[in-house]
Design an enzyme around this catalytic site. Structure first.
Site, PDB file in Angstrom:
ATOM      1  N   HIS A   1     -43.374  -4.660 -12.959  1.00  0.00           N
ATOM      2  CA  HIS A   1     -44.244  -5.785 -12.616  1.00  0.00           C
ATOM      3  C   HIS A   1     -43.702  -6.480 -11.371  1.00  0.00           C
ATOM      4  CE1 HIS A   1     -47.020  -9.097 -13.268  1.00  0.00           C
ATOM      5  NE2 HIS A   1     -46.020  -9.899 -12.985  1.00  0.00           N
TER       6      HIS A   1
ATOM      7  N   ASP B   1     -44.720  -9.256  -8.707  1.00  0.00           N
ATOM      8  CA  ASP B   1     -45.642 -10.288  -8.247  1.00  0.00           C
ATOM      9  C   ASP B   1     -45.823 -10.163  -6.739  1.00  0.00           C
ATOM     10  OD1 ASP B   1     -46.274 -11.623 -10.660  1.00  0.00           O
ATOM     11  OD2 ASP B   1     -44.304 -12.562 -10.662  1.00  0.00           O
TER      12      ASP B   1
ATOM     13  N   ASP C   1     -50.126 -10.187 -16.737  1.00  0.00           N
ATOM     14  CA  ASP C   1     -49.455 -11.469 -16.511  1.00  0.00           C
ATOM     15  C   ASP C   1     -50.355 -12.543 -15.913  1.00  0.00           C
ATOM     16  OD1 ASP C   1     -47.312 -13.278 -16.403  1.00  0.00           O
ATOM     17  OD2 ASP C   1     -46.790 -12.686 -14.376  1.00  0.00           O
TER      18      ASP C   1
ATOM     19  N   HIS D   1     -52.126 -13.751  -9.019  1.00  0.00           N
ATOM     20  CA  HIS D   1     -51.996 -14.719 -10.108  1.00  0.00           C
ATOM     21  C   HIS D   1     -50.805 -15.668 -10.003  1.00  0.00           C
ATOM     22  CE1 HIS D   1     -49.700 -11.209 -11.911  1.00  0.00           C
ATOM     23  NE2 HIS D   1     -48.837 -12.193 -12.075  1.00  0.00           N
TER      24      HIS D   1
END
Length: 1014
Positions: free
Chosen positions: A262, A264, A374, A579
């Protein structure tokens, strides 16, 4: 038998932690290291390779915040190491227990080939297996000294979140850089012991298997020679084989593991650093794929692939090869893992369009699922949009963070506002960074809500956010847990395979209807208001540019539709819907750049629209209406004079005076246009709003009451607003001035100015215009508060059982009561352009041009009437991770719309967000399309992406009921097709004898039509 559990457990832990782990590397020799500090921003490899390096000693501090230090490392494998597995092991001075959000490095060969990253839990780079002895090793290592923004665990602010304020003090101390022998027997023993010990500790105290493992470990430790761990490791491993080889129970839960990292796209680091994080992690992943044939890695976010393609072509080539081998699985089908609440409906559609097309074009793969582990809640239009993009499944994990209520399902059918269902899964392991620890495996089984109905779940494994992704140690754990008594079984497989098996096993899974509301991170609807305003404005400017570019392409000879520019601008906006950007939860650097990007996008889109309108000719001043609804309202000329005009939907009209129903009068602090009468009190609040059409008072108390609340959440400052914020507040009732600033037959306006707090100032202009019941409140705030939230309240004399809030392609209803904990937890909710409350026969809407967060509550007055209060969240002041979040100037507008139906709210939401445009244009082309039929609303008009010249129209039913209508075109129509979101044909659409396309829509149905021109 005596209970010796404690002795055994403590013995195993000490021997493992202090003796076995330290013997994994059998011998080491240090590299000779030199260093060069890159000035400013990161530089290309070629520049770094040509730089002058200085000697660098271990134990030396290095790395200013956000800096890049290049290290040249030279060494030689000793001749005596021939036949051994040799690796480079580099410790940059890693700190804490967070494998992401700190120092990272990418190791290159001297020709610039990226080899692999160095991360806190992934410090090795393979040199030779087996070594021949005498090999010369030389690397150039690009090391990023990224600061740990949350190191103080939300206890204090930090200036490290922006390179402009971070300073230049070194953050890290380089520990070691060695050539080393990996003792494979000891390394495997280390993993054997870890897996068994963790499993043992998770089993019940009365479980025979726990004691069997304990005594097996105890006996095995007897065989460990503390003076020769390496030499005794094979015997210890042999002693553990019986307990490691016992198969799992036939009914054991199955965990489908899929490698994941993951990352970001921006968060506690800027976008420029994410570009490097992806290259590092993806280098690790492709290296791991070469080592483990059974490894499979799922990776979303087409934007990150594009960054690697453009900046690291050698890593990109390795990704392509891994995809071909079936070890790399593109997933998600979105441009980025966008926020699940805030992007507009058309923007969510474009996320799928651009993401899916990227994977089809570059890998020949059409992704089947939505991968959003997420995001901070998920809007109820997602199932339909996902299905229209060709998706079959949806995955997230974040709902497990709920503050109040435990979500009742892990595998279920999610039903959206239109009735579309999509098969959905929440991994019960409750993390998207799994490592297959004993605790995680036990949690996945214990937590799983579908026991008795299903028996499998998914676990994304690997270190995220720059932690390096999956590791060989995690893969080895998965192998040991594939079929081990006492544990769930682990199988590494493609997520598509998991979802196919899960759906086959559990076809009658339960159904969840409506939004997936996260009972946490509710402040993400409000934090960083300028970022949110930039997104909202960009979405509407894109709509405007596409509509008028299409009009010009159809009617202006020689005009070329700007496909490439619009594509690039859409991708910029989609990136910033990530996000942690759009929700306002990133560092100052990210939001500073986002605001600058939005300003650039706005400038380019304004220019594109102006070019399209200019292409229609010049000579007549016309008014252009981008809204899908006819407009009759006041517009201002170039010199600021108000004019009342009537303009058709998606069309234009001459700038000529039309006759308004009744002029505006201003008397003292009273504004009256024959539709509404507004009284402004001495304190600047609205003391009365009377709907003259319905002959009823709208307000039950002071309207537009500004309330300043203390706002310090328990933990996640920029993310959260906790319920206790309501308990401490100040009402802003001290007006510096209340002044009439416009008094015209078409416009009446009163300005209210206030000073408050720590030097903050708010100026609001309350405006009533001829022909409209809408009361606009144009707001200018100079904000200097800390740990506060400002709300604007409208207490309305309506008994509303629920509120309706616009979401993507429709709206949702939420109860205004708090009968259950689920309803009470929704004390702050999201919406787009409007919120509506009503009782049979009468309703009121609150419209906005950039606000998302709000709350709706109701009370019963002493007179027996009910007050339903809508409060908009205007601006916050969190201090972590950006200590200056939201400080400074904000300009936006919100409005009260008395006597509003849902359809009125929809129309006025478009009107406020799509101001009429005044420009010269000689021609008066018919609107590209016009929709006949109540509830049939056109959302997008553009030329087809394949440059065929076809016109693509996306429309939807906006009221929540069935709609029958006809789509008319302003050009000769040769035929029409119904398509998916990617503009691929699904079926032919009927064209009637008048050249229109009849449409029949179910509630909130989205329909994409491809129109062929004659």
């Amino acid at each position: 038998m005596h209970d010796e559990s404690r002795r055994i457990e403590e013995r195993v832990q000490r021997l493992h932690d202090q003796r076995i782990k330290s013997a994994v590397y059998a011998a080491t020799v240090p590299f000779e290291v030199e260093a060069w500090q890159a000035p400013g921003e990161p530089v290309p490899f070629e520049e770094a390779a040509a730089a002058s390096y200085a000697p660098f000693a271990m134990g030396t501090p290095w790395g200013p915040p956000w800096g890049t230090t290049w290290f040249r490392m030279r060494g030689q494998v000793p001749e005596a190491w021939a036949g051994r597995r040799v690796e480079a092991v580099i410790d940059l001075g890693f700190v804490g227990d967070w494998p992401g959000n700190q120092a990272e490095a990418l190791v290159h060969l001297t020709d610039g080939t990226p080899l692999k990253a160095v991360n806190p839990l992934n410090q090795y780079v393979a040199i030779a297996d087996p070594a021949t002895g005498g090999e010369t090793v030389e690397y150039l290592v690009e090391a990023a000294s990224n600061p740990d923004i949350l190191a103080d665990n939300f206890s204090k602010t930090t200036p490290l979140g922006d390179i402009l304020t971070a300073g230049d003090k070194p953050l890290y101390t380089f520990r070691s850089a060695d050539i080393a022998i990996l003792d494979e027997e000891v390394w495997h023993l280390d993993l054997d012991v870890q897996v068994l010990r963790e499993l043992m500790l998770e089993l019940g105290e009365h479980d025979p298997r726990r004691h069997e493992i304990a005594h097996a470990l105890d006996r095995a430790m007897d065989l460990l020679d503390l003076d020769d761990v390496s030499g005794s490791a094979p015997a210890v491993r042999e002693a553990l084989k019986p307990v490691l080889s016992k198969p799992a129970h036939a009914s054991a839960h199955t965990v489908s593991g899929v490698g994941h990292a993951h990352i970001d796209s921006a968060w506690l680091w800027p976008i420029r650093e994410t570009k490097r994080k992806t290259s590092r992690t993806f280098s690790n992943v492709t290296s791991l794929a070469d080592e483990y044939d059974d490894f499979i890695f799922a990776c979303s976010q087409a934007q990150q692939y594009e960054w690697v393609r453009d900046n690291y072509p050698k890593v990109w080539a390795r990704i392509q090869e891994s995809v071909k081998k079936g070890q790399w699985a593109p997933v998600g089908g979105m441009w980025v893992e966008a926020d699940g609440n805030l992007p507009g409906g058309e923007a969510v559609a474009r996320q799928f369009i651009h993401g899916k097309r990227f994977f089809i074009e570059h890998f020949g793969i059409e992704t089947k699922g939505v991968w959003l582990p997420d995001s901070f809640g998920y809007n109820a239009a997602y199932p339909q949009l996902a299905k229209l993009a060709g998706n079959e499944w949806f995955l997230t994990q974040k709902i497990s963070w709920n503050q109040t209520n435990k979500f009742p399902h892990h595998t279920f059918w999610w039903e959206g506002i239109d009735g579309t269902r999509i098969f959905t899964h929440f991994p019960p392991v409750d993390t998207y960074n799994a490592r297959f620890s004993g605790e995680e495996m036990s949690r996945a089984v214990r937590n799983y809500q579908e026991k008795g109905g299903a028996s499998r779940s998914l676990a994304p494994f690997g270190w995220g956010d720059g932690g390096g992704g999956p590791t060989r140690e995690i893969m080895e754990r998965a192998r040991r847990l594939a079929d081990l008594e006492g544990s769930a079984k682990v199988v590494v497989e493609h997520p598509d395979e998991f979802f196919a098996k899960a759906r086959e096993e559990y076809p009658d899974a339960p159904v969840w209807v409506g939004e997936l509301y996260l009972e946490l991170h509710r402040a993400t609807y409000t934090s960083q208001a300028r970022t949110k305003q930039g997104n909202r404005r960009s979405e509407h400017l894109l709509r405007e540019a596409e509509l008028w570019a299409t009009t010009a392409a159809l009617h202006a000879p020689g005009y070329a539709y700007p496909h490439e520019k619009l594509d690039r601008l859409w991708k910029t906006v989609l990136l910033h819907q990530f996000h942690d950007i759009l929700p306002g939860s990133s560092i100052a650097w990210v939001h500073r750049e986002a605001e600058a990007e939005y300003a650039r996008v706005a400038g380019e889109l304004q220019a594109l629209t102006a070019e399209a309108v200019a292409a229609l000719g010049s000579g007549t001043t016309r008014v252009f209406n981008t809204s899908p609804y006819d407009r009759a309202e006041v517009v201002r000329t170039a010199d600021g004079a108000p004019v009342y005009v009537e303009v058709p939907a998606s069309g234009s009209a001459p700038l000529a005076d039309a006759e308004p129903p009744q002029p505006v009068t201003v008397s003292g602090r009273v504004l009256d246009n024959g539709l509404v009468r507004v009284e402004v009190a001495e304190d600047g609040t609205l003391s009365s709003v009377r709907d003259l059409r319905a002959d009823r008072e709208v307000l039950a108390d002071q309207g537009n009451l500004l309330r300043l609340h203390t706002d310090l959440p328990n933990y996640w400052d920029a993310w959260d607003i906790d319920k206790h914020y309501k308990n401490r507040y100040t009402d802003l009732l001290d007006a510096a001035s209340v002044t009439v600033v416009e008094q015209d037959p078409l416009v009446g306006a009163i300005r209210v100015e206030r000073d408050f707090g720590k030097g903050s100032k708010i100026t609001q202009t309350i405006t009533v215009r001829a022909g409209s019941p809408r009361i606009d409140i144009e707001t200018d705030i100079d904000w200097h508060e800390t740990e506060k939230i400002l709300k604007a309240a409208f207490p309305v004399d309506i008994r509303a059982p629920h509120s309706s809030a616009e979401i993507q392609f429709g709206h949702i209803q939420r109860p205004t009561h708090t009968n259950t904990s689920w309803e009470a937890a929704r004390f702050e909710v999201s919406g787009h352009r409007w919120v509506h409350i009503g009782e049979p026969g009468y309703g009121v809407a609150v419209i906005n041009d950039s606000t998302y967060g709000h709350d709706v509550s109701r009370t019963v007055r002493e007179d027996g009437g009910t007050t339903t209060t809508v409060r908009l969240s205007l601006v916050r002041a969190p201090r972590i991770p950006d200590p200056e979040a939201d400080q400074g100037r904000h300009r936006f507008t919100y409005a009260l719309l008395p006597g509003a139906t849902i359809e009125d709210a929809v129309a006025e939401g478009y009107a406020l967000n799509l101001p009429l445009r005044v420009a010269d244009a000689a021609g008066a082309p018919a609107p590209v399309v016009s929709a006949e039929g109540e509830g049939v609303t056109v959302e997008a008009v553009k030329l087809a992406d394949d440059a065929s010249g076809d016109v693509v129209v996306r429309l939807y039913e906006s009221r929540g009921g069935r709609a029958q209508g006809v789509l008319r075109t302003g050009f000769p129509l040769a035929g029409a097709q119904i398509t998916d979101l990617l503009e691929r044909p699904l079926e032919e659409a009927r064209v009637d004898g008048d050249g229109g396309v009849p449409v029949a829509l179910r509630p909130f149905q989205i329909l994409t039509l491809r129109l062929r021109r004659s």
